[in-house]
Design an enzyme around this catalytic site. Sequence first.
Site, short mmCIF file in Angstrom:
data_model
loop_
_atom_site.label_atom_id
_atom_site.label_comp_id
_atom_site.label_asym_id
_atom_site.label_seq_id
_atom_site.Cartn_x
_atom_site.Cartn_y
_atom_site.Cartn_z
N MET A 60 1.14 -1.55 -0.55
CA MET A 60 0.42 -0.09 -0.06
C MET A 60 1.28 1.84 0.28
O MET A 60 0.09 2.12 -0.31
CB MET A 60 -1.04 -0.45 1.57
N VAL A 83 7.44 3.52 2.48
CA VAL A 83 8.26 4.62 3.83
C VAL A 83 9.03 5.02 3.39
O VAL A 83 10.24 4.62 3.19
CB VAL A 83 7.54 3.77 5.11
N ASP A 135 -3.48 -7.56 9.90
CA ASP A 135 -1.95 -8.03 8.90
C ASP A 135 -1.01 -8.03 9.77
O ASP A 135 0.14 -7.33 9.84
CB ASP A 135 -1.82 -7.06 8.00
#
Length: 518
Positions: free
Chosen positions: A37, A40, A152
Amino acid sequence: MASGHGDHPSATRPGSGAERLIADRYLLHDVLGRGGMGTVWRAHDRLLDRPVAAKELHILTHGDDEHLVRMRRAVREARAVARVPHPHVIGVYDLVESEDRLWIVMELVDGPSLAHHVARSGPLTPQHTAVLGLQVLDALEAVHAAGTLHRDVKPANVLLRRDGRAVLTDFGIAALDDGEFLTSTGQLVGSLEFMAPERVTGSQTGPASDLWSLGATLATVCGGESPFRRPGGPATLHAVAYDEPVLSERLGPLLPVVEALLRKSPQERPSAAGARAALRRVAAGEADAGPLPSATVRVPRPSSALADSETVTSGHGQLVGAGEAVPTARDAASGRPSPARSSGSAVRRRLGWALAGTMVAAGVVAGLFFTGVLPPEKETGPRTTTVGQVVRSANGWQPVAGAVVRRGDQVTVRFVSGQWTADHRNMPMTGPAGYDAATDRLLDGAKSCKVKPTAPFGALLAVLAGDKDFPVHTVGKELTFKATGNGTLKLGMNDAAGSCSDDNKGTLTVQVRITRQG
């Protein structure tokens, strides 16, 4: 983390020296990691002059419906984490829109993920694993209390601070308990080998699903390998849904609690309190995890007129109201009141018992009630006891705890849930009725393994041990009989224990009701 967007123009490689400013505030440095998704970044908050982590979501702030759904999910992620201030939950500082993308600004944890740590240094000891497990469990309880599921939990989503403490992160697929479901029908979101069986099969999920993922995580970081990883996604999904976990001997005293967390049925797993009690013993260096929770069976409330007078026994001599959860060993081990004791309906029912006698008797009963003990009721009419039982496919005849049968008792065994197979390598899963005739013929070469020759393999069987005149019965979905003698009710699968049942897999959950005349 693996990246599916490494060729994106904004995905600057670590160490490239390129820096960008987003939202006129956050200066990006290098990439810390990538996931499905987002990417970072290590960044610096110029307004507050502090290091932060900025997660660039791989979704545009405008576009088609799919993009909008993913954007809404990202906003939910930020909201979910921001409302759970906890030392073991990643801190969320800001949510900004920049360069047509959403960015979540978070606490910077300057340490490796648990997955990277194990890959670099090797599996953890059972004691160290239990310590980290307790910290992640604390984080999950805080998340669940806020009405959120993580969905998750895995070693890659547990970060380690410099002092070694664990931090749960990456709520990218979290689902808030607000009635909105953003995942497309049939779409599985998450890491397959850490995904609870009920998610794989499309069943209802809840906090127990995150606890299952915690168990898989503990097994992986302590045992050195995932208990369900197989070559290819379909094989992994099948293993999660139907296979028993492959657990390393390295787990040592951690093995029993991991096995309990990885039970296929959510109702059979320990609660967070039960898991904590066991993990604390291992973390303290004790040789075993202590008493482990037995299966918790949700007993449906009967519709008959007996509902108000019916009681349920947990097998430990404790009475709970019909329709309540059967308390298990985990409640006693943790010191936490069982669900039955905290139930308002149970309290009202027992209080009614207390007030039924004289004022003196009422005071005595009330005193006993508040200490968790109730005096036996005088049996003046029919009395029904209901117990729950998990029947395991490979264990042969299994006595039903608390189901002591006397001559004249009416006994009902009712199937509740579950599946099993007489040969997990070659045969499909089946229910209490066993295989149909055509499928059963596939096992003709093993006919001698049948306990009841006239019933198919996989059928749920019942026998009243101690009553020599009682034949072996096929239960199917429900069996009712009147006992012709005293005995112990035993249940099992139509496949003899021993070498015949070595390849059996799965469990069935049943409800047993015994009605006795006063």
